[in-house]
Enzyme design. Sequence first.
Site, short mmCIF file in Angstrom:
data_model
loop_
_atom_site.label_atom_id
_atom_site.label_comp_id
_atom_site.label_asym_id
_atom_site.label_seq_id
_atom_site.Cartn_x
_atom_site.Cartn_y
_atom_site.Cartn_z
N SER A 449 -22.66 -8.86 -83.25
CA SER A 449 -21.74 -9.79 -83.89
C SER A 449 -21.03 -9.08 -85.04
CB SER A 449 -22.50 -11.00 -84.43
OG SER A 449 -21.69 -11.78 -85.29
N TYR A 462 -29.43 -14.61 -89.08
CA TYR A 462 -28.55 -14.25 -87.95
C TYR A 462 -27.98 -12.85 -88.14
CZ TYR A 462 -24.70 -14.64 -84.60
OH TYR A 462 -23.83 -14.43 -83.55
#
Length: 580
Positions: A449, A462
């Site tokens: 990401s 995350y």
Amino acid sequence: MLEGSVQHTVASDGLTLAAVSAGDPTGPTIVFVHGYPDTKEVWYPLMEHLVSEFRVVAYDVRGAGASSAPRGPAAYGFDRLAADLDAVLEALAPGARVHLVGHDWGAIQGWEFATSERFDGRLASFTALAGPALGHVVAATREPLRRGRILAGLNRLRRSWYILPLLAPGGPTLAWRGLLSRDRWRQTLRLVERVPVDEDFPAPSVVADGLHGANLYRRNIPPRLLRPAALARARVPVQLIVPSGDRFISDSYYDAAERIAPGLRRRTVEGSHWAQRGRPRLVAHWVGEFAREVEAGPVRPGRRWRRGGGVEQLDGRLALVTGAGSGIGRAAARALAGHGARILLVDRDESSLVEVGESITDSRTLVCDVADPEAMQRMALEVLDSEGTPDVVLNNAGIAIAGGFLYTEAEDWRRIVDVNLLGVATGCRLFGRAMVLRGEGGHIVNTASAAAFMPSRSLPAYAATKAAVLMLSESLRSELVPFGIGVTAACPGVVATNITRATRYVGRSEEDQARLADYVTRLYTRRNFTPGRVAEEILKAIGEDRPVAVITPEAKLMRAISRVSPGLARRLAAYDALPV
């Protein structure tokens, strides 16, 4: 000593050849030909892994080990070597088609035999380990010199420097009686080549073997250099095994192999020139697998994956996608199928899998939670057993947790690490191993990401897992490069997927979590960067063998800031992107 082996003496051309056989007398026969300055014992660790299914035969070539040593280069020509193989086949495998395996000069001989009418009906297949065809070596050496590229030609010869001393008058004597000895040769193999050396390797007559075997070079190389012959086509299926750390043979020597062996099965093994000693189990697996395939019928044409070879090579390939039930995984599966790939769809949500599977003609669905290592193991075994090794694996399944670190509980950390990091690592390990074992390359994509580039007070868990996926991918790439396997970390930014609906917002009430999910989903939808566009970029990255695919403008900006101005990245991290 090879357990259960039988020693043989074979007469050939007025000489005696020492041979050994072992294994299942009812199974297919595999004949091993050693290189220079080895003896048949070099094959023993590998042969041990094949004796339960095959009859294995190895022999000392003329001038080596316990075989006779004729004098003079003329006695070491390919015609004499072919007569020796003929004699061994007649004595130990009369009337049978055999699978030939050669290493070094044994492989150079093997190329001659595999392209000769003489062995029609006698050879079923040929596996060349660390040994090109002599014609290929000559062509690879002469071609740059013919074009006036002297430095390029010399560079190709760099690893084969030892050939000149062996061809020079008195060179072999100086090398083997003066500079080398049995003990020095063993030390060189152990320390420099990292070859496991025991009492079987090399034979006590290594100095004599070195002197006699030099005639292979003297008899066969000069005529080919002076009068290059047209490259003959192989008359049997051919498997080529190339050690990634070969100090003696340039990779360029194998460039013409596919031209004379259509459907060539090319594999790369990590290790030195003597891969049959360093990686005996793996090389034995490939030898046995190839022999079984030839015995079963027409051999599948070799389609080695070419790193950076473009998306066109996806046609007919097998691709596995985790998290394929929705979002980027679903879009990537459809994009791969659009380029002709057969798709294995993996997700824990069976209903979404069925829906996606119905939209992709050549696909199969597999229900599996990537966070469950035992379930992943079962799924991988089922895939490898029924479908074979995937050419492309996209480890895409992931979840999101948002909110401050101090509100993120241990269970939250366990869940996100199990899915986002360990699920990716398990997929890489299970299918990366299978790709290495198959030896035909492949590509792995791990979905990271843009959060991997920037610290964030809103996404500490995350971001930590995605940064770990990025570094895992970079590290794994360096390990798998020698095997022709590419690894890409895909780093999208703000993409409209249902992950925003499924995100857990820690430290918030159920009502606040629902409100935040609606807010973030609307924001991402308004951004309108679709999973389909991400999938297109992932396929481009596979085709170009990119280490990192940075997708979306904001992801590229975040990566640039993290590289150019880490201080600015830290200041931006203090901003909480989530509304109060």
